[in-house]
Design a protein around this motif. Structure first.
Motif, PDB file in Angstrom:
ATOM      1  N   GLN A 136      -1.020  -2.900  -7.187  1.00  0.00           N
ATOM      2  CA  GLN A 136      -0.760  -2.240  -5.908  1.00  0.00           C
ATOM      3  C   GLN A 136      -0.006  -0.929  -6.118  1.00  0.00           C
ATOM      4  O   GLN A 136      -0.334   0.095  -5.501  1.00  0.00           O
ATOM      5  N   GLN A 140      -1.740   2.706  -5.281  1.00  0.00           N
ATOM      6  CA  GLN A 140      -1.137   3.597  -4.298  1.00  0.00           C
ATOM      7  C   GLN A 140      -0.803   4.951  -4.912  1.00  0.00           C
ATOM      8  O   GLN A 140      -1.030   6.003  -4.303  1.00  0.00           O
ATOM      9  N   GLY A 143      -4.086   6.735  -5.493  1.00  0.00           N
ATOM     10  CA  GLY A 143      -4.948   6.881  -4.328  1.00  0.00           C
ATOM     11  C   GLY A 143      -6.322   6.288  -4.557  1.00  0.00           C
ATOM     12  O   GLY A 143      -7.344   6.852  -4.139  1.00  0.00           O
TER      13      GLY A 143
END
Length: 333
Positions: A136, A140, A143
């Motif tokens: 995760q 993030q 992107g």
């Protein structure tokens, strides 16, 4: 970000090569793709990154490697939680959290955490969710639209944690007895992992930990390394290919009915050719096989193979994206 694991507990089916090429094709189609090398053999990292660069990323055990092992090392040592992942950008739109042979040392820690989670042990949940949380963070930061997990060919604790961290899984299969037997082992094991994690989630008291759902949803199977004649499997493989729909539906989907062949089976994502003559050229050029050019040595008959390879992976990538939408819609998410 959709997270897809490529998983078969039988090795030698071309899984890592498949991950590498589907990722490159999706990047060409405008997707931002994150690769997670969760196989302690680190074959995907070796395919993506030069030896010189890997030597920089794999320092000795007294330092902090810029790899997946570096991310989970504080948990392994009992000194804290996951560390911020290093993201190795391979090409624009494609990145990698580098694998590490030292990751194998995490197996015992994960095995020990599995029963302790039943006792509502917060540290156990932090351990079991480490791959999910690293993914995760990396997704993030980069992107990413989609993340592929490359995992080893076994049913151990590392793969259990990796599969629980994924949203979906794809099963590459070789047309042989060993893949058939692997499917028979795979289905019941995944069912046990899924129900076991659901039981543990119900006991979690640490609501501040980001835990994976662990639904382990199948996207389908891909027949790998099938010798091809006039775009059809040669007779030596045909009997195994014919049995794949029935075995996949029974063992993985828990479905007693199945199409009689792969052509009519919506869970068959594709049958992929050998491209043995292109692999050495691709490795030397550090490119996907379908990206080879005459300057890379792909001349004459090789260029025809490059074009067929491109068409095959374009078609496969389309099917994978379509199947993600279908499975997601059917699950109501």
């Amino acid at each position: 970000m959709k997270k897809i694991a490529f998983f078969n507990n039988k090795g030698g089916v071309g899984k890592t090569t498949l991950v590498y090429h589907v990722a490159h094709m999706l990047v060409e189609r405008g997707q931002r793709v994150l690769l997670m090398d969760l196989d302690p053999q680190a074959n995907l990292s070796a395919m993506c990154v030069s030896e010189e660069r890997l030597e920089q990323l794999w320092p000795d055990a007294l330092e902090h490697p810029q790899t997946i092992f570096g991310c989970i090392r504080p948990i392994l040592r009992g000194l804290g939680d996951i560390a911020e992942p290093h993201i190795e950008e391979l090409t624009p739109g494609l990145s990698l959290v580098v694998g590490d042979l030292a990751l194998s040392s995490f197996e015992d820690k994960l095995s020990d955490a599995w029963p302790r989670a039943l006792d509502r042990d917060e540290a156990a949940f932090r351990t079991l969710s480490a791959f999910h949380r690293v993914t995760q963070l990396a997704g993030q930061a980069f992107g990413a639209d989609i993340c592929f997990f490359d995992v080893g060919p076994n049913l151990g604790a590392i793969n259990r944690a990796a599969l629980l961290a994924s949203d979906f899984f794809i099963t590459p299969l070789a047309p042989d007895l060993f893949s058939m037997q692997g499917l028979r082992n795979l289905g019941p094991t995944l069912s046990d992992w899924r129900s076991g994690w659901a039981d543990r989630l119900s006991r979690n008291t640490a609501t501040d930990i980001d835990l994976p759902h662990g639904e382990l949803r199948p996207l389908g199977y891909i027949v790998m390394q099938a010798g091809m004649r006039l775009s059809r499997p040669v007779s030596a493989y045909e009997r195994w290919v014919r049995r794949m729909p029935t075995e996949f539906h029974r063992s993985v989907l828990g479905d007693g009915t199945a199409p009689t062949n792969t052509d009519s089976d919506e869970w068959c994502l594709g049958i992929m050719r050998h491209y043995q003559s292109l692999m050495p050229l691709a490795q030397d050029a550090q490119k996907a096989m379908f990206q080879l050019r005459p300057g890379d040595g792909a001349i004459g008959a090789h260029m025809g193979a490059v074009q067929r390879c491109r068409a095959d992976f374009d078609r496969l990538s389309t099917r994978i994206l379509e199947q993600v939408d279908i499975v997601t819609s059917s699950a109501g998410t």
